[in-house]
Each structure stands twice: as C-alpha cells, then as structure tokens.
Write a protein that holds these residues in place. Structure first.
Motif, PDB file in Angstrom:
ATOM      1  N   ASN A  27       0.825  -1.209   0.000  1.00 49.25           N
ATOM      2  CA  ASN A  27       0.000   0.000   0.000  1.00 49.25           C
ATOM      3  C   ASN A  27       0.858   1.257   0.000  1.00 49.25           C
ATOM      4  O   ASN A  27       0.579   2.219  -0.712  1.00 49.25           O
ATOM      5  N   ALA A  28       1.912   1.248   0.808  1.00 49.17           N
ATOM      6  CA  ALA A  28       2.782   2.424   0.912  1.00 49.17           C
ATOM      7  C   ALA A  28       3.525   2.695  -0.378  1.00 49.17           C
ATOM      8  O   ALA A  28       3.763   3.850  -0.738  1.00 49.17           O
ATOM      9  N   LEU A  29       3.908   1.625  -1.079  1.00 44.14           N
ATOM     10  CA  LEU A  29       4.689   1.772  -2.312  1.00 44.14           C
ATOM     11  C   LEU A  29       3.816   1.829  -3.562  1.00 44.14           C
ATOM     12  O   LEU A  29       4.341   1.998  -4.667  1.00 44.14           O
ATOM     13  N   HIS A  30       2.506   1.668  -3.365  1.00 51.78           N
ATOM     14  CA  HIS A  30       1.564   1.675  -4.488  1.00 51.78           C
ATOM     15  C   HIS A  30       1.883   0.540  -5.465  1.00 51.78           C
ATOM     16  O   HIS A  30       1.866   0.711  -6.690  1.00 51.78           O
ATOM     17  N   LEU A  31       2.206  -0.642  -4.915  1.00 53.35           N
ATOM     18  CA  LEU A  31       2.499  -1.829  -5.701  1.00 53.35           C
ATOM     19  C   LEU A  31       1.565  -2.948  -5.244  1.00 53.35           C
ATOM     20  O   LEU A  31       0.914  -2.854  -4.214  1.00 53.35           O
ATOM     21  N   THR A  32       1.530  -4.025  -6.021  1.00 52.82           N
ATOM     22  CA  THR A  32       0.794  -5.196  -5.571  1.00 52.82           C
ATOM     23  C   THR A  32       1.635  -5.944  -4.545  1.00 52.82           C
ATOM     24  O   THR A  32       2.861  -5.822  -4.515  1.00 52.82           O
ATOM     25  N   GLN A  33       0.966  -6.739  -3.715  1.00 49.68           N
ATOM     26  CA  GLN A  33       1.704  -7.513  -2.721  1.00 49.68           C
ATOM     27  C   GLN A  33       2.653  -8.501  -3.408  1.00 49.68           C
ATOM     28  O   GLN A  33       3.764  -8.759  -2.940  1.00 49.68           O
ATOM     29  N   GLY A  34       2.213  -9.047  -4.536  1.00 50.89           N
ATOM     30  CA  GLY A  34       3.072  -9.961  -5.285  1.00 50.89           C
ATOM     31  C   GLY A  34       4.344  -9.306  -5.776  1.00 50.89           C
ATOM     32  O   GLY A  34       5.422  -9.910  -5.734  1.00 50.89           O
ATOM     33  N   ALA A  35       4.226  -8.059  -6.243  1.00 54.12           N
ATOM     34  CA  ALA A  35       5.402  -7.340  -6.726  1.00 54.12           C
ATOM     35  C   ALA A  35       6.381  -7.083  -5.588  1.00 54.12           C
ATOM     36  O   ALA A  35       7.603  -7.203  -5.760  1.00 54.12           O
ATOM     37  N   VAL A  36       5.856  -6.726  -4.423  1.00 55.11           N
ATOM     38  CA  VAL A  36       6.723  -6.494  -3.264  1.00 55.11           C
ATOM     39  C   VAL A  36       7.444  -7.784  -2.867  1.00 55.11           C
ATOM     40  O   VAL A  36       8.658  -7.788  -2.621  1.00 55.11           O
ATOM     41  N   SER A  37       6.708  -8.893  -2.818  1.00 52.91           N
ATOM     42  CA  SER A  37       7.309 -10.184  -2.468  1.00 52.91           C
ATOM     43  C   SER A  37       8.406 -10.569  -3.453  1.00 52.91           C
ATOM     44  O   SER A  37       9.475 -11.059  -3.057  1.00 52.91           O
ATOM     45  N   GLN A  38       8.151 -10.328  -4.739  1.00 52.26           N
ATOM     46  CA  GLN A  38       9.150 -10.651  -5.762  1.00 52.26           C
ATOM     47  C   GLN A  38      10.409  -9.804  -5.603  1.00 52.26           C
ATOM     48  O   GLN A  38      11.530 -10.298  -5.773  1.00 52.26           O
ATOM     49  N   GLN A  39      10.236  -8.518  -5.284  1.00 49.99           N
ATOM     50  CA  GLN A  39      11.397  -7.647  -5.118  1.00 49.99           C
ATOM     51  C   GLN A  39      12.236  -8.073  -3.914  1.00 49.99           C
ATOM     52  O   GLN A  39      13.465  -8.065  -3.966  1.00 49.99           O
ATOM     53  N   VAL A  40      11.565  -8.437  -2.829  1.00 48.25           N
ATOM     54  CA  VAL A  40      12.301  -8.922  -1.653  1.00 48.25           C
ATOM     55  C   VAL A  40      13.042 -10.216  -1.995  1.00 48.25           C
ATOM     56  O   VAL A  40      14.210 -10.399  -1.604  1.00 48.25           O
ATOM     57  N   LYS A  41      12.370 -11.103  -2.721  1.00 46.85           N
ATOM     58  CA  LYS A  41      13.001 -12.367  -3.116  1.00 46.85           C
ATOM     59  C   LYS A  41      14.229 -12.123  -3.997  1.00 46.85           C
ATOM     60  O   LYS A  41      15.270 -12.776  -3.823  1.00 46.85           O
ATOM     61  N   ARG A  42      14.122 -11.176  -4.935  1.00 39.40           N
ATOM     62  CA  ARG A  42      15.267 -10.861  -5.804  1.00 39.40           C
ATOM     63  C   ARG A  42      16.448 -10.354  -4.992  1.00 39.40           C
ATOM     64  O   ARG A  42      17.603 -10.711  -5.247  1.00 39.40           O
ATOM     65  N   LEU A  43      16.152  -9.510  -3.988  1.00 38.87           N
ATOM     66  CA  LEU A  43      17.231  -8.979  -3.155  1.00 38.87           C
ATOM     67  C   LEU A  43      17.865 -10.099  -2.329  1.00 38.87           C
ATOM     68  O   LEU A  43      19.096 -10.160  -2.191  1.00 38.87           O
ATOM     69  N   GLU A  44      17.038 -10.990  -1.778  1.00 36.50           N
ATOM     70  CA  GLU A  44      17.571 -12.115  -1.005  1.00 36.50           C
ATOM     71  C   GLU A  44      18.439 -13.017  -1.880  1.00 36.50           C
ATOM     72  O   GLU A  44      19.509 -13.474  -1.447  1.00 36.50           O
ATOM     73  N   GLU A  45      17.995 -13.258  -3.107  1.00 37.72           N
ATOM     74  CA  GLU A  45      18.779 -14.098  -4.022  1.00 37.72           C
ATOM     75  C   GLU A  45      20.091 -13.428  -4.385  1.00 37.72           C
ATOM     76  O   GLU A  45      21.149 -14.080  -4.472  1.00 37.72           O
ATOM     77  N   ALA A  46      20.064 -12.106  -4.589  1.00 40.18           N
ATOM     78  CA  ALA A  46      21.287 -11.377  -4.937  1.00 40.18           C
ATOM     79  C   ALA A  46      22.286 -11.403  -3.792  1.00 40.18           C
ATOM     80  O   ALA A  46      23.501 -11.530  -4.012  1.00 40.18           O
ATOM     81  N   LEU A  47      21.776 -11.294  -2.558  1.00 38.32           N
ATOM     82  CA  LEU A  47      22.657 -11.261  -1.386  1.00 38.32           C
ATOM     83  C   LEU A  47      22.998 -12.648  -0.859  1.00 38.32           C
ATOM     84  O   LEU A  47      23.911 -12.807  -0.058  1.00 38.32           O
ATOM     85  N   GLY A 157      -5.379   6.333  -3.939  1.00 43.79           N
ATOM     86  CA  GLY A 157      -4.162   6.977  -3.474  1.00 43.79           C
ATOM     87  C   GLY A 157      -3.157   5.991  -2.908  1.00 43.79           C
ATOM     88  O   GLY A 157      -3.405   4.786  -2.803  1.00 43.79           O
ATOM     89  N   GLU A 158      -2.014   6.533  -2.524  1.00 42.24           N
ATOM     90  CA  GLU A 158      -0.922   5.764  -1.936  1.00 42.24           C
ATOM     91  C   GLU A 158      -0.963   5.940  -0.423  1.00 42.24           C
ATOM     92  O   GLU A 158      -0.870   7.053   0.083  1.00 42.24           O
TER      93      GLU A 158
END
Length: 289
Positions: A27-47, A157-158
């Motif tokens: 809600n804060a980022l104005h994204l879907t929950q799936g998109a947020v989960s994917q971004q966190v997963k990408r960061l975890e995979e990168a690190l 809104g955001e």
C-alpha cells in the motif's frame, strides 16, 4: 559477490521492514503484494541471505536483515541527498499542494519546511480544505497533488500512514458526559463526519452540533472551552487536550488512512519531488499510542 545494489529493491526492503508487513508495504509503495514479495526475493537471491522470518506477530528481520536495514537506510538517504542536490537546479516552477486543515500545521509542517529549503526556487501554493473537497480539486486540475484522509480500505491513493480516529475533549472537562452530546466538527464536508455520526447512531447516543463552519481554530476553541468534544487523528491532538478513553462512554471510531493522491494526467518534476518529501517525512513520523 554483489557489486551493485538496486535502489528500488533496497527501498522496498526498508519499507517492508518498517511496516513489518508485505501488505502494508505494498500500500505504501503503491504496488501489488506480489510485486513487493518478488522484489524482496530478488534482493535475497542477490545477497544469498534470507532477510525476513515470519511469526504470529508478522514479519521479523533475520540477523542478515538487521545488518542490511541500518546500512540500507543510510544508503537510501545518501542516494536521495545526491539526487536532490543534482536535480535541484533542474526543478523549478510552481507546485500546488492540497492538505486537510488538521494536517497542515502538524504532520506536514516539517515536510513543507524541508522542501522549501531544498528547492527555494519553487513557488509553493497551499490549498487547505476538507478531504472530499481536495479530491474534487485534484480531479479538476486546480491542485497538483493532495494528502487526503480516508477510511482504511481500497483507495486510488498511496497509503502513507494509518492513524486512530479518537474522541478529543478538554482536560478534566464535562462536555463528554452531556446528553445530547455537544459535537464540534470543522465542516459538514469533513472526512471524519460520516464515521462520527454513524458511530453515535449505532450506539443510540443523542448529539447536537456546536460548531460547523470550516474553521479548525474555532473548533479547537470550543473544545478547549469544554463546550463540545470533537474527533481528530491521534497524532494531531494538541498536548493541552485529552484523548478520551473508552470509559468516557463514547463509541469507538474507525482508523483512517493518510493517502497521497496524484493526478491521473501526469506529475511534473516539482510535484514529484514534493511527493517524495511527503513520503519520506511521514515514514519518519512517530506513531500514536
């Protein structure tokens, strides 16, 4: 070995950590929950590290997540500072911000100050009105962006923050005990009015209007004088007034979201930077107990 960190992924991670919830971060980022989960997963995979664990209270940072959290915040702050300095000479013109009466002198005052200091060449115009009036003004194109108070739930809104709507009265006052209950509301278009009247109706409490003309200073005066009670967001209540407890006999009120609304036809650079300042400023605000 990681050589580059995507600022968007870091910003998403920080938001999830701050909110302790994928849904709230979305809600804060104005994204879907799936998109947020994917971004966190990408960061975890990168690190190569897990950043969150989940328990009954929600998301919690792992040890690796705690290490990244502090450094990530400093990295974002530096990134934003560099961007502001480099882009500052390119951002000019005028920006028209719509703000509810109760937020302009409380939550948004520090944001207005830092924005004006960062971009002294920009002309800021403030439009203070009720949230429904600001929604109409944004649709009509008479303002460039608006901070709007709405019941928690789906919104165009955001979501920047969620706050408690509370009953407010004079310290040690007796207005809260009078029947019919004397109520002071800023305007008949106030975003809180339907929720307040619905709560009173559902609990069968008689009420009467003491003041209702759009002047928040006069509303505050009626409450300070113990002529009436009112309903405000908890973080906007002046220190010399009381947030009335449940034992006062008044019905509970719903939570409200503080949402950032941008026009559908596009946002100019000055308004975009203002939106960023508002997001950052409200993310650092204290939460009402």
């Amino acid at each position: 070995m990681i050589r580059n960190l995507d600022m968007a992924l870091i910003r998403t991670f920080i938001t999830v950590a701050d909110k302790a919830s994928m849904t709230a971060a979305a809600n804060a980022l104005h994204l879907t929950q799936g998109a947020v989960s994917q971004q966190v997963k990408r960061l975890e995979e990168a690190l190569g590290s897990s950043l969150f664990t989940r328990d009954r209270r929600g998301l919690r940072l792992t040890r690796a997540g705690e290490q990244l959290f502090g450094r990530g915040k400093r990295l974002l702050a530096l990134n934003d500072e560099i961007w502001a300095e480099m882009a500052g000479t390119l951002v000019a013109g005028q920006v028209r911000l719509g703000v509810p009466y109760d937020l302009v002198g409380t939550l948004l005052a520090p944001v207005l100050k830092t924005y004006a200091e960062t971009y002294p060449q920009i002309e800021i115009s403030l439009v203070c009105a009720s949230s429904p009036e600001l929604t109409a003004a944004l649709a009509a194109g008479t303002i460039d962006l608006a901070v709007i108070e709405e019941r928690v739930g789906p919104s165009a809104g955001e979501c920047l923050a969620i706050d408690r709507l509370v009953w407010v009265g004079a310290k040690g006052g007796i207005a809260r005990a009078k029947r019919p209950l004397p109520v002071s509301i800023v305007a008949d278009t106030c975003a809180f009015r339907p929720a307040v009247l619905a709560a009173l109706g559902e609990h069968g409490l008689e009420w009467r209007t003491v003041f209702e003309n759009g002047n928040i200073d006069a509303t505050t005066a009626t409450v300070r004088s113990d002529l009436a009670v009112t309903a405000w967001l908890a973080t906007t209540v002046p220190a010399d007034l009381d947030i009335l407890p449940s034992e006062s006999g008044l019905p509970p009120l719903p939570n409200f979201a503080i949402n950032l609304h941008l026009p559908r036809h596009g946002v100019g650079p000055a308004a975009q930077e203002f939106a960023r300042h508002i997001r950052d400023g409200l993310a650092r605000r204290p939460v009402a107990a």
